[in-house]
Design a protein around this motif. Structure first.
Motif, PDB file in Angstrom:
ATOM      1  N   HIS A 131       0.829  -1.206   0.000  1.00  0.00           N
ATOM      2  CA  HIS A 131       0.000   0.000   0.000  1.00  0.00           C
ATOM      3  C   HIS A 131       0.865   1.258   0.000  1.00  0.00           C
ATOM      4  O   HIS A 131       0.636   2.181  -0.797  1.00  0.00           O
ATOM      5  CB  HIS A 131      -0.927   0.006   1.220  1.00  0.00           C
ATOM      6  N   HIS A 132       1.842   1.303   0.882  1.00  0.00           N
ATOM      7  CA  HIS A 132       2.671   2.507   0.956  1.00  0.00           C
ATOM      8  C   HIS A 132       3.557   2.661  -0.272  1.00  0.00           C
ATOM      9  O   HIS A 132       3.802   3.788  -0.741  1.00  0.00           O
ATOM     10  CB  HIS A 132       3.512   2.472   2.237  1.00  0.00           C
ATOM     11  N   LEU A 133       4.038   1.544  -0.832  1.00  0.00           N
ATOM     12  CA  LEU A 133       4.835   1.614  -2.054  1.00  0.00           C
ATOM     13  C   LEU A 133       4.013   2.155  -3.213  1.00  0.00           C
ATOM     14  O   LEU A 133       4.438   3.079  -3.926  1.00  0.00           O
ATOM     15  CB  LEU A 133       5.371   0.221  -2.402  1.00  0.00           C
ATOM     16  N   LEU A 134       2.812   1.602  -3.404  1.00  0.00           N
ATOM     17  CA  LEU A 134       1.975   2.042  -4.518  1.00  0.00           C
ATOM     18  C   LEU A 134       1.483   3.472  -4.330  1.00  0.00           C
ATOM     19  O   LEU A 134       1.317   4.215  -5.301  1.00  0.00           O
ATOM     20  CB  LEU A 134       0.789   1.091  -4.682  1.00  0.00           C
ATOM     21  N   ARG A 135       1.258   3.856  -3.095  1.00  0.00           N
ATOM     22  CA  ARG A 135       0.843   5.235  -2.849  1.00  0.00           C
ATOM     23  C   ARG A 135       1.963   6.206  -3.235  1.00  0.00           C
ATOM     24  O   ARG A 135       1.716   7.261  -3.825  1.00  0.00           O
ATOM     25  CB  ARG A 135       0.466   5.430  -1.384  1.00  0.00           C
ATOM     26  N   ALA A 136       3.217   5.832  -2.884  1.00  0.00           N
ATOM     27  CA  ALA A 136       4.351   6.678  -3.256  1.00  0.00           C
ATOM     28  C   ALA A 136       4.519   6.731  -4.767  1.00  0.00           C
ATOM     29  O   ALA A 136       4.795   7.801  -5.344  1.00  0.00           O
ATOM     30  CB  ALA A 136       5.618   6.147  -2.590  1.00  0.00           C
ATOM     31  N   ARG A 166       1.841   8.921  -6.297  1.00  0.00           N
ATOM     32  CA  ARG A 166       2.099  10.336  -6.042  1.00  0.00           C
ATOM     33  C   ARG A 166       3.169  10.871  -6.989  1.00  0.00           C
ATOM     34  O   ARG A 166       3.063  11.964  -7.534  1.00  0.00           O
ATOM     35  CB  ARG A 166       2.536  10.525  -4.592  1.00  0.00           C
ATOM     36  N   ARG A 167       4.218  10.066  -7.216  1.00  0.00           N
ATOM     37  CA  ARG A 167       5.290  10.495  -8.118  1.00  0.00           C
ATOM     38  C   ARG A 167       4.810  10.552  -9.556  1.00  0.00           C
ATOM     39  O   ARG A 167       5.322  11.328 -10.360  1.00  0.00           O
ATOM     40  CB  ARG A 167       6.470   9.531  -8.022  1.00  0.00           C
ATOM     41  N   GLY A 168       3.834   9.693  -9.895  1.00  0.00           N
ATOM     42  CA  GLY A 168       3.328   9.676 -11.253  1.00  0.00           C
ATOM     43  C   GLY A 168       2.366  10.810 -11.551  1.00  0.00           C
ATOM     44  O   GLY A 168       1.809  10.878 -12.633  1.00  0.00           O
ATOM     45  N   GLY A 169       2.136  11.663 -10.572  1.00  0.00           N
ATOM     46  CA  GLY A 169       1.273  12.824 -10.781  1.00  0.00           C
ATOM     47  C   GLY A 169      -0.139  12.627 -10.294  1.00  0.00           C
ATOM     48  O   GLY A 169      -0.928  13.566 -10.263  1.00  0.00           O
ATOM     49  N   GLY A 170      -0.478  11.395  -9.888  1.00  0.00           N
ATOM     50  CA  GLY A 170      -1.815  11.145  -9.360  1.00  0.00           C
ATOM     51  C   GLY A 170      -1.859  11.369  -7.867  1.00  0.00           C
ATOM     52  O   GLY A 170      -0.837  11.450  -7.194  1.00  0.00           O
ATOM     53  N   THR A 171      -3.065  11.481  -7.329  1.00  0.00           N
ATOM     54  CA  THR A 171      -3.244  11.606  -5.887  1.00  0.00           C
ATOM     55  C   THR A 171      -4.090  10.441  -5.407  1.00  0.00           C
ATOM     56  O   THR A 171      -5.252  10.316  -5.803  1.00  0.00           O
ATOM     57  CB  THR A 171      -3.955  12.922  -5.515  1.00  0.00           C
ATOM     58  N   ALA A 188      -6.922   7.620  -0.946  1.00  0.00           N
ATOM     59  CA  ALA A 188      -6.778   7.619   0.503  1.00  0.00           C
ATOM     60  C   ALA A 188      -6.331   8.966   1.024  1.00  0.00           C
ATOM     61  O   ALA A 188      -6.643   9.365   2.133  1.00  0.00           O
ATOM     62  CB  ALA A 188      -5.777   6.540   0.930  1.00  0.00           C
ATOM     63  N   GLU A 189      -5.573   9.719   0.180  1.00  0.00           N
ATOM     64  CA  GLU A 189      -5.095  11.010   0.625  1.00  0.00           C
ATOM     65  C   GLU A 189      -6.135  12.095   0.411  1.00  0.00           C
ATOM     66  O   GLU A 189      -6.292  12.997   1.225  1.00  0.00           O
ATOM     67  CB  GLU A 189      -3.800  11.361  -0.119  1.00  0.00           C
ATOM     68  N   THR A 190      -6.865  12.022  -0.715  1.00  0.00           N
ATOM     69  CA  THR A 190      -7.871  13.046  -0.950  1.00  0.00           C
ATOM     70  C   THR A 190      -9.001  12.934   0.047  1.00  0.00           C
ATOM     71  O   THR A 190      -9.645  13.915   0.389  1.00  0.00           O
ATOM     72  CB  THR A 190      -8.442  12.919  -2.380  1.00  0.00           C
TER      73      THR A 190
END
Length: 487
Positions: A433-438, A441-446, A449-451
């Motif tokens: 989860h944390h890897l894919l979230r990072a 985020r780097r790929g320009g998406g949000t 879970a953060e929004t």
């Protein structure tokens, strides 16, 4: 306050619309009755789960009282709760036994050593929460992760029912399950809350009666590890046990590979304790946030102390939260009395031998309900926190982790270190989860879970034991909390 409770009103009953607060009490005879009621409420899960884990139920009962007293002292009497056996460790414990020789004294020591270290980790999480605030912990374990871990802890135990308990007596298992269903659903009050305990007792009696009517059974014998002919119920150990004496305690042993297998349970316990403390705060009208970290510390210390003497891991129990909601008596005096009663029960080896005589088929009918309920509580966490599974950051690692746990899939790291089932699934869920979230985020998406923000794992409030069940909201308590796992 911890002791020196103020007498509430006339000492007989709470006035309409009022509650007996943690630092108050009714008359002492009435408080003894409430304490006994708390013992009954916690009893089923507190001795069922040690049996499932291969630990001494007498030690678990006795040290649940010790752990409860320690907990109340650590939270300074502000959070009335009972600490019973946690269900969250079952999968890890069974994996340890598979790795280190099964049901042997050496494996017992390794199991309790791993649990002790997990208790230390839990206590350190409580310290961090007390110092840094609960929201820091929530960032590491957002609801999608917490729910997934709770789910895989429950569903990851399906193989235990299928391979160990159910084959020992299929019909008794089926009947016990059905009877327990009916008790939990048909009885909405106190009887429904102790439905698991009643189902176990009825299954025990039916097994004894089946021996009288049909004779010995030819089926899988877990003790012998093979199919043979044997009685369903044997009272030989009960007859030879003393009435009064110390339970069978032992010292822990420590293996790193064993510790890793039980660490996923810490995540579930954090969510469970946060939920329970919030539920108690809502019911008592008290701001419990300053004591959230203390409650986690208290559970961690309780687990460390119990496992140091061969006991089971502990957790706060929703069964007892339900008793408080029904009686409107939140006095910690009732919990101190319950703790003393539990300690006295633990000093009766004959009682422990009777509990240990519970037939495997009965445990099959009970655990199929408990494990399923634990798993579905993970889904409950997702629903109440509105986890978005349209987001692959949430869906992909969770789906993989749950399947790895249910398998259970083994990942061999070295000749003496294997990650399996629940432990492997937890690592995949948390790390993935944390890897894919990072990456997102780097790929320009949000990530969604953060929004949406990261709600705390207690949700709006909470409510159960022995497990992380109802670890999100007290709503479950309205229908009779504590039915099922305990965790």
């Amino acid at each position: 306050m911890v002791a020196g409770w103020t007498k509430h009103g006339d000492g007989r009953t709470p006035a309409p619309g009022e509650v007996v607060r943690p630092d108050e009490r009714l008359s002492w005879p009435r408080m003894v009755g409430f304490g006994a009621q708390h013992v009954i409420a916690m009893f089923g899960a507190t001795f069922v789960f040690p049996l499932v884990m291969g630990l001494d139920p007498n030690v678990a009962i006795m040290f649940s009282g010790v752990a409860t007293i320690l907990f109340l002292l650590i939270v300074q009497g502000k959070v009335p709760s009972y600490l019973g056996t946690s269900a969250s460790f079952v999968g890890g414990v069974l994996a340890i036994r598979a790795l280190f020789g099964g049901d042997t004294p050496a494996a017992d020591a390794i199991v309790t050593g791993a649990i002790l270290v997990a208790g230390l980790v839990l206590a350190l999480v409580g310290v961090a929460m007390h110092v840094l605030g609960v929201h820091v912990i929530n960032r590491v374990f957002p609801p999608v992760v917490t729910g997934a871990v709770v789910m895989l802890i429950g569903f990851g135990l399906a193989y235990v029912v299928a391979d160990v308990y159910w084959p020992q007596d299929q019909w008794i298992a089926l009947i016990t399950m059905t009877v327990t269903f009916l008790i939990i659903v048909l009885f909405k009050g106190f009887v429904g809350r102790i439905g698991i305990l009643l189902g176990l007792v009825i299954g025990f009696v039916l097994s004894w009666a089946a021996d009288r009517v049909f004779g010995d059974i030819t089926a899988y014998n877990a003790g012998a590890g093979r199919v043979d002919t044997h009685p369903r119920v044997s009272f030989d150990a009960v007859a030879s046990a003393d009435w009064i004496g110390l339970p069978d305690m032992h010292l822990p042993d420590f293996k790193v590979s064993a510790v890793i297998l039980v660490l996923p349970a810490v995540i579930a316990l954090v969510a469970e304790n946060v939920g329970h403390v919030k539920a108690v705060g809502e019911m008592t009208g008290t701001d419990v946030n300053p004591y959230m970290g203390r409650a986690i510390i208290g559970d961690g210390v309780g687990t460390m102390v119990t496992s140091a003497f061969g006991g089971s891991p502990t957790t706060t129990y929703a069964e007892n939260i339900g008793v408080m909601a029904a009686t409107r008596v939140y006095s910690t005096a009732a919990y101190y009395i319950a703790a003393v009663i539990a300690i006295l029960f633990g000093l009766c080896p004959k009682f422990g031998a009777l509990v240990a005589a519970t037939p495997g088929g009965v445990l099959g009918g009970i655990t199929v309900i408990l494990y399923g309920m634990i798993g579905l509580l993970g889904a409950k966490i997702w629903i109440e926190n509105r986890v978005d599974f349209a987001d692959p950051v949430n869906m992909v690692p969770v789906g993989a982790g749950v399947i790895l746990a249910i398998g259970p899939v083994k990942q061999t790291i070295s000749s003496d270190f294997v990650l399996e089932g629940i432990a492997l699934g937890t690592i995949v869920v948390l790390g993935g989860h944390h890897l894919l979230r990072a990456v997102a985020r780097r790929g320009g998406g949000t990530p969604a879970a953060e929004t949406a923000g990261v709600p705390d794992p207690g949700g709006p409030a909470a409510g159960p034991p022995g497990t992380a069940r109802d670890a999100q909201t007290p709503a479950g308590e309205k229908d009779g909390p504590g039915r099922g796992a305990a965790g």
